[in-house]
Design a protein around this motif. Sequence first.
Motif, mmCIF file in Angstrom:
data_model
loop_
_atom_site.group_PDB
_atom_site.id
_atom_site.type_symbol
_atom_site.label_atom_id
_atom_site.label_comp_id
_atom_site.label_asym_id
_atom_site.label_seq_id
_atom_site.Cartn_x
_atom_site.Cartn_y
_atom_site.Cartn_z
ATOM 1 N N PRO A 1 -12.904 -3.245 3.420
ATOM 2 C CA PRO A 1 -11.460 -2.969 3.426
ATOM 3 C C PRO A 1 -10.846 -3.116 4.812
ATOM 4 O O PRO A 1 -11.483 -2.855 5.826
ATOM 5 C CB PRO A 1 -11.389 -1.522 2.938
ATOM 6 N N ASN B 1 -9.060 -1.340 7.069
ATOM 7 C CA ASN B 1 -8.820 0.103 7.137
ATOM 8 C C ASN B 1 -8.786 0.650 8.555
ATOM 9 O O ASN B 1 -9.003 1.834 8.757
ATOM 10 C CB ASN B 1 -9.879 0.849 6.328
ATOM 11 N N ALA C 1 -5.922 -0.300 3.597
ATOM 12 C CA ALA C 1 -6.188 -0.830 2.263
ATOM 13 C C ALA C 1 -6.826 0.254 1.401
ATOM 14 O O ALA C 1 -7.535 1.141 1.894
ATOM 15 C CB ALA C 1 -7.106 -2.040 2.352
ATOM 16 N N SER D 1 -9.562 1.430 -0.620
ATOM 17 C CA SER D 1 -10.966 1.050 -0.783
ATOM 18 C C SER D 1 -11.396 1.034 -2.245
ATOM 19 O O SER D 1 -12.338 0.323 -2.603
ATOM 20 C CB SER D 1 -11.872 2.005 0.007
ATOM 21 N N LEU E 1 -10.212 -2.685 -4.118
ATOM 22 C CA LEU E 1 -10.394 -3.963 -3.414
ATOM 23 C C LEU E 1 -10.584 -5.132 -4.376
ATOM 24 O O LEU E 1 -10.346 -6.283 -4.005
ATOM 25 C CB LEU E 1 -11.599 -3.871 -2.478
ATOM 26 N N ASN F 1 -6.882 -6.414 -1.237
ATOM 27 C CA ASN F 1 -7.353 -5.844 0.016
ATOM 28 C C ASN F 1 -6.284 -6.122 1.060
ATOM 29 O O ASN F 1 -6.266 -7.181 1.684
ATOM 30 C CB ASN F 1 -8.692 -6.470 0.421
#
Length: 604
Positions: free
Chosen positions: A402, A404, A435, A437, A440, A444
């Motif tokens: 991700p 992130n 994003a 998780s 996804l 994403n």
Amino acid sequence: LWDCMSYGVTMLFEVIDSLTGLQWINPNLGGISGLYNSIQCKPTPRYNFLYNTNTSNNEDVGKFLDTVPDGDYILMMSVNDAYIRNWDSTMLGYFNELGLTQINSITDIVPYVAFLKKNDPDYPVYEVVGDTFTSIIDTNFSITGNWDRGFIESPLIGPAASWNSLQWHTHSLEAGSDSISLQLIGVNESGVETVLSINVLSEDTSLTGLSVTEFPFLKLRLNTIDTLYRTPVQLDYWRINYQPVPEAALNPSLHFSFDDSVNQFLPLSISIALENVTPWNMDSMLVKYQVTDATNTAHTYSKKYQPLAGGDTIHLTYNFETGSDVYTGGINYLYVEANPDDDQPEQHHFNNLGIISYYIISDDVNPLLDVTFDGIHIMDGDLVSAKPDIHMVLKDESKFLPLNDTSLFDIYLIYPDGSKQVVIFDNVTAFFYAADSGNLGKENSASVTLKKVFSIDGTYQLVVQGFDRSGNASGDNYYKISFEVINKPMISNILNYPNPFSTSTRFVFTLTGSEVPQLMKIQIMTITGKIVKEVFMNDLGNIHIGNNITGYSWDGTDQFGDKLANGLYFYRVTALLNGNDMDHYGTSSDQYFKKGIGKMYLMR
């Protein structure tokens, strides 16, 4: 040898003195150090010199080979992967100087053995190269000498669960010329040797009193002297009877599952059979896994499995992550070692080791970056609000890693005076949204929202670069967009386009400041001044600071939907902000207006 594997041993050397026929001894100098900077992990002296050759050049190997006197014998062999394919010309030169040439052609992980008499042109140079990694090299070499004494030494016997008895027998080639003694040597877990008997006299001796806890291993050494005929005593047999400890072995012929290539970020799994080839039970099995990635970086993991009963087989299954945070794309090597570091007593270790290569297909797809100002994709140099919502969205195709982390965005602003301001995620003027998780598989994407107040009129520049978790950038160059800010709220004259028109026309205008008008109205009139159509703000569609073209199109009908006649019509605009008329924003189109009134021509 095998008990030093965990210290990176990849090459073994042994030296035999041509004058005495004795091997060089390598003592432990402390830690895992031996003579000539070799690896010596045991406290007792050993007959080999171990080195790690996984770099392009290990100078210690060259220095060691230089210390061997001319005429002495040298045995060398690879241990698992000696990385010969990665050696540079200097490293290969250490071996080429000894007359070894086949080593230059090794381009894969294959076993290699060589034996020679240093700088002796009368003695052949032996080289043996295996065809594959699993090839077994079974060969022998002859050396000659003229000695009147020597010894025969057994390999290490054990480890044992219990000791039973010793039987042995010899005979002489000539009567009365031989002097012999048989030594019984106990060896503890650390490899420290203790002579238990200097001279075993009986050819059938009980060993039941020996402690396997104190001496899990035994060794025999038969010393023989013949100064008259120089012929050694002939050993008919020697046997130590004992109950062995269990023995486990990797056995891929029974079960093996592994993919030789995998896309980065997809999990990789190995499953291989581990068999107990003895009738004696083993405890819970510890297994070590080591991945050496394409940059030659090692990543080590371990897992404990169920007990392995005598004669039974278990499947060793392990799942690896293959993300860029752990591995790199290219050829990787997986090493499997069952029962590492002698976690529990076992007869042998060589059959607990496995190695296999596989290829990680790198993620080289760029993420996509999208930038809007108040929901609009602007052109370079466009006019925007002095308080815009700048929204940046980064999308990646990876369904496993991700977006992130704030470090995936590099953002800064250049102000009208040329100063640069790096965007800091403070959750006041800059917000980061990671994003999801758990989603996804669908999307994403990560986003950033800037809520800046640009209080100074002028031209600014936004500079952005986005990265995915593989380090791929959203573009070869940073995304750059210039925008103009005018803080004073104003409205330009409104043009209709096209003009003249036959079916419909839309309205084009510019707003400045940071707020759109609360009220806005377009009145369309005949040439006599009669209002035939009023278009209100909620009819016009989305209005924003900057250049606008209405979503609404006037079709030439009046307030009741009846078609108007062809001809010239006038129109004017009213725009109020906070109850006041908005000031005029001058543009080049002002030449087409008189006192704020514009002209349009309907021509069906």
